[in-house]
Design an enzyme around this catalytic site. Sequence first.
Site: not given
Ligand code: ASP
Length: 309
Positions: A176, A206-207, A227, A230
């Site tokens: 991400t 996600g977050d 990141t 999430g």
């Molecule tokens: N935070 C992101 C999600 O959960 C994934 C990531 O940070 O790689 O969608």
Amino acid sequence: MKRYGIVIHGGAGTISKKSMTKWKEKAYKEAITRAYTVGYLTLHKGGTSIDAVLEAVTILEDTSLFNAGKGSVFTNSGEHEMDAAIMEGKSLKAGAVAGVSLVQNPILLAHTVMKKSKHVLISGEGALEFARLNGLSIKPESYFFDEFRYRQWQRSFSRDKVQLDHDEEVNEKYGTVGAVALDKNGNLAAGTSTGGMVNKRYGRIGDSPLPGAGTYANNESCAISCTGHGEYFMRSVTAYDVSARMLYKEQTLKEAAEEVIFNVLPDMGGKGGLIGIDRQGNMVMPFNTKGMYRGFKNSSNEEFTGIFR
Ligand code: ASP
């Protein structure tokens, strides 16, 4: 002179040194350096923190090395669904998209939502239509296809596993992306863009696109982009938690960010990291995983590019 600067990330995960070839490491570092350098030059010339964040994130989205835009991971139905958000610290305005396909740069679409709609978050088909209406670049599905990603998804799919795109069991370590910046006028901004988790259930959000969870900016405190897994960042409202600790507990950015990444999240079982910058230009990049693609450059001539601890 007022300080200014930019911090970026390309995802946190259990990236192991042994699976990183020299060539790969060089490619990652070059992409990270290019992204923050372009963002920094905009700030240096007097541009806004929003513009610097958009430029840095767009560069990372266009690189298939990272799990955002081109090179996004696959959902359990074998497609790409991307999430992105941008937030402006001065106005507390935010724009976001979730579960969007075919849009080359979801971060630019999130910015268009902020600028040209009455809404904060638009999802799926509606977001794609909004992109078309506003003349954003739309690409065929094949543009997002990446051989490494495909093999990564097939391994997860066969084990019925949802995982961070850079988990140890997978050899390909991508992530991400996000950027936070402070400009010469003292304005903060944050942006995050992602393909989400490998083999996520289609429709899962996600977050990253949620203001307060994965992305947050407030001129009174800080700008944050997260990141990691999430679900935990949503439940602990991570990005806002850092800001709230600064405002209500009078913690420094460093204290607040480290508390959240090293105590709050691990207590719940949450893995990941964040990048942050405050109104004085202090920067942080804590992570509780083995590595996080990250870098920064600021007006004090400090510059850094790193992957591992
Ligand atoms: N935070 C992101 C999600 O959960 C994934 C990531 O940070 O790689 O969608």
